[in-house]
Design an enzyme around this catalytic site. Sequence first.
Site, mmCIF file in Angstrom:
data_model
loop_
_atom_site.group_PDB
_atom_site.id
_atom_site.type_symbol
_atom_site.label_atom_id
_atom_site.label_comp_id
_atom_site.label_asym_id
_atom_site.label_seq_id
_atom_site.Cartn_x
_atom_site.Cartn_y
_atom_site.Cartn_z
ATOM 1 N N VAL A 198 0.839 -1.208 0.000
ATOM 2 C CA VAL A 198 0.000 0.000 0.000
ATOM 3 C C VAL A 198 0.877 1.262 0.000
ATOM 4 O O VAL A 198 0.610 2.214 -0.745
ATOM 5 C CB VAL A 198 -0.976 -0.005 1.198
ATOM 6 C CG1 VAL A 198 -1.875 1.224 1.153
ATOM 7 C CG2 VAL A 198 -1.814 -1.276 1.208
ATOM 8 N N LYS A 226 -6.764 -1.520 9.580
ATOM 9 C CA LYS A 226 -8.047 -1.953 10.162
ATOM 10 C C LYS A 226 -7.885 -2.503 11.574
ATOM 11 O O LYS A 226 -8.725 -2.269 12.439
ATOM 12 C CB LYS A 226 -8.750 -2.979 9.284
ATOM 13 C CG LYS A 226 -7.900 -4.190 8.917
ATOM 14 C CD LYS A 226 -7.665 -4.259 7.441
ATOM 15 C CE LYS A 226 -6.402 -4.998 7.141
ATOM 16 N NZ LYS A 226 -6.226 -5.320 5.747
ATOM 17 N N VAL A 283 -11.200 -0.469 5.185
ATOM 18 C CA VAL A 283 -12.290 -1.399 4.851
ATOM 19 C C VAL A 283 -12.551 -1.354 3.350
ATOM 20 O O VAL A 283 -12.812 -0.285 2.789
ATOM 21 C CB VAL A 283 -13.603 -1.026 5.588
ATOM 22 C CG1 VAL A 283 -14.721 -1.996 5.226
ATOM 23 C CG2 VAL A 283 -13.396 -0.996 7.099
ATOM 24 N N GLY A 341 -10.751 -1.715 0.580
ATOM 25 C CA GLY A 341 -9.795 -1.173 -0.396
ATOM 26 C C GLY A 341 -10.251 0.104 -1.077
ATOM 27 O O GLY A 341 -10.376 1.156 -0.444
ATOM 28 N N GLU A 390 -2.994 -10.851 3.846
ATOM 29 C CA GLU A 390 -2.322 -10.237 5.000
ATOM 30 C C GLU A 390 -0.964 -10.891 5.212
ATOM 31 O O GLU A 390 -0.714 -11.999 4.731
ATOM 32 C CB GLU A 390 -3.169 -10.452 6.266
ATOM 33 C CG GLU A 390 -4.502 -9.749 6.245
ATOM 34 C CD GLU A 390 -4.347 -8.255 6.034
ATOM 35 O OE1 GLU A 390 -3.745 -7.589 6.882
ATOM 36 O OE2 GLU A 390 -4.818 -7.754 5.006
ATOM 37 N N LYS A 440 -12.777 -5.479 10.021
ATOM 38 C CA LYS A 440 -13.504 -4.511 9.180
ATOM 39 C C LYS A 440 -14.955 -4.384 9.628
ATOM 40 O O LYS A 440 -15.526 -3.284 9.648
ATOM 41 C CB LYS A 440 -13.399 -4.935 7.719
ATOM 42 C CG LYS A 440 -11.963 -4.852 7.174
ATOM 43 C CD LYS A 440 -11.803 -5.583 5.849
ATOM 44 C CE LYS A 440 -10.383 -5.491 5.312
ATOM 45 N NZ LYS A 440 -10.119 -6.390 4.187
ATOM 46 N N GLY A 489 -5.009 -4.590 -3.119
ATOM 47 C CA GLY A 489 -4.098 -4.286 -4.230
ATOM 48 C C GLY A 489 -3.468 -2.926 -4.011
ATOM 49 O O GLY A 489 -4.020 -2.074 -3.305
HETATM 50 N N1 HSE Z 1 -6.011 -9.030 3.097
HETATM 51 C C1 HSE Z 1 -7.002 -8.062 2.798
HETATM 52 C C2 HSE Z 1 -7.995 -8.689 1.820
HETATM 53 C C3 HSE Z 1 -6.369 -6.845 2.196
HETATM 54 O O1 HSE Z 1 -7.714 -9.760 1.289
HETATM 55 O O2 HSE Z 1 -9.053 -8.125 1.624
HETATM 56 C C4 HSE Z 1 -7.244 -5.647 2.220
HETATM 57 O O3 HSE Z 1 -7.634 -5.299 3.508
#
Ligand code: HSE
Length: 439
Positions: free
Chosen positions: A16, A107, A134, A136, A192, A207, A304
């Site tokens: 990110v 989050k 939350v 993306g 993650e 989230k 992403g």
């Molecule tokens: N690991 C998280 C997902 C990344 O797969 O949604 C975004 O929060």
Amino acid sequence: MKKNKIKIGVCGLGTVGSGVINLLSNNKEEIEKRSGFEISVTCVSAAKKDKKRDCDIKNYKFYSDPLKMVQDEDLDILVELIGGETVAKELVTAALNKKIHVVTANKALIALHGNKISETSEKNTCDVYYEASVAGAVPIIRVVRESLNGNDIKWIAGIINGTTNYILTEMLKSKKDFDIVLKEAQDLGYAEADPTFDVGGIDAAHKLTILSSICFGIPLDFDSIYVEGIENIELDDLNYAKELGYAIKHLAIGRKNNDGIELRVHSCLIPEKRLIANVDGVKNAVVVSSDAAGPTLYYGAGAGSLATASSVVSDIIDVSRKINSNSNNTIPLLSYQNKELVNKNILNINDIVSRYYLRIRVTNKPGVLADITKIFGSKSISIESILQKEDVDSDKNVPIVLVTHEVLEKNIVEALSSIEKLDVVKDKIVKIRIEELES
Ligand code: HSE
């Protein structure tokens, strides 16, 4: 006084963080044309300076200690993209106490420490924006805090973990094994650092903790969420659900009912005709049902690099505008005034009412169905449909797939426990809740 240049420091240069540096640089002119001032990254922080990364940091002052960066630099906004809770919490608190505004994608930080952070931000009249925490690129926090703030929100249901949605989609589409698809999601930067947070439902629960607070006016309370991952879902279930006219999705659900609020994260069968049932791959979608607006749906990339950076940069611009208009703290961090956040009754999972999809692997011999349905009858569980599949396994056992009418979860749990004790039942029964998601 209006500033022509907003000075920001970026901590964390992973997926990110790199996306944010690249987006601010790629769209610099566009951003300035919209905001009317320059947003300038003056410094960055990460564990190692010379690591190979997807962004160019040579023009920025580098700190390996983010706390030192906050202490030494004259920043307007700290962008926290380190993730995790410990360093991030200390860093954000230090920034707020130095009257530096904060933008974060974290989050876990908001879900687990947001009540305290909200107090600290209020005390210092500083903003903390967290849109990227939350879903993306999907602006769901902004929607709830700003667009639906005249509504009474009845329920919210979302696919808010891209990795699990990617896994469920790919398993069905390409018939690949779970482990292979998880590895793909990791390589694409969706998962993650600890992917059990994704597949075990913890990430979605972080989230949902945030969404439930801003939707229902309750303090953040991660422990009140019921959590299941996707580990129990097999390709057979995805196929049988499809045959029955459903898709299996891992959902986060918050719903007010007469007895309290349901907060739960687990896989569900959703009728294929619902738009959200057709959200595939890493895409996220959230349905919010409220009294005036009715159901509204928000959809987009849930993870992403640039997709998540889109939300972070939008927060940076919003906070910059507030700095320049001296209108900080106008939108409460958790949507409700801090003093109006009150604990409400959160229902135990045993007290929810649902329809259920059940898959039971049994010995193929006369009387088996009668034994099973007798137990359901004793718990007042009514069966809506039943399929006996001819997918005989090497031990000559067959799966029975049942769909129940609505029943109290406690009753289904007790019935399944009795059924699993029958000699003819071979494995733990697969139980998946069915969500109609009607307005
Ligand atoms: N690991 C998280 C997902 C990344 O797969 O949604 C975004 O929060």
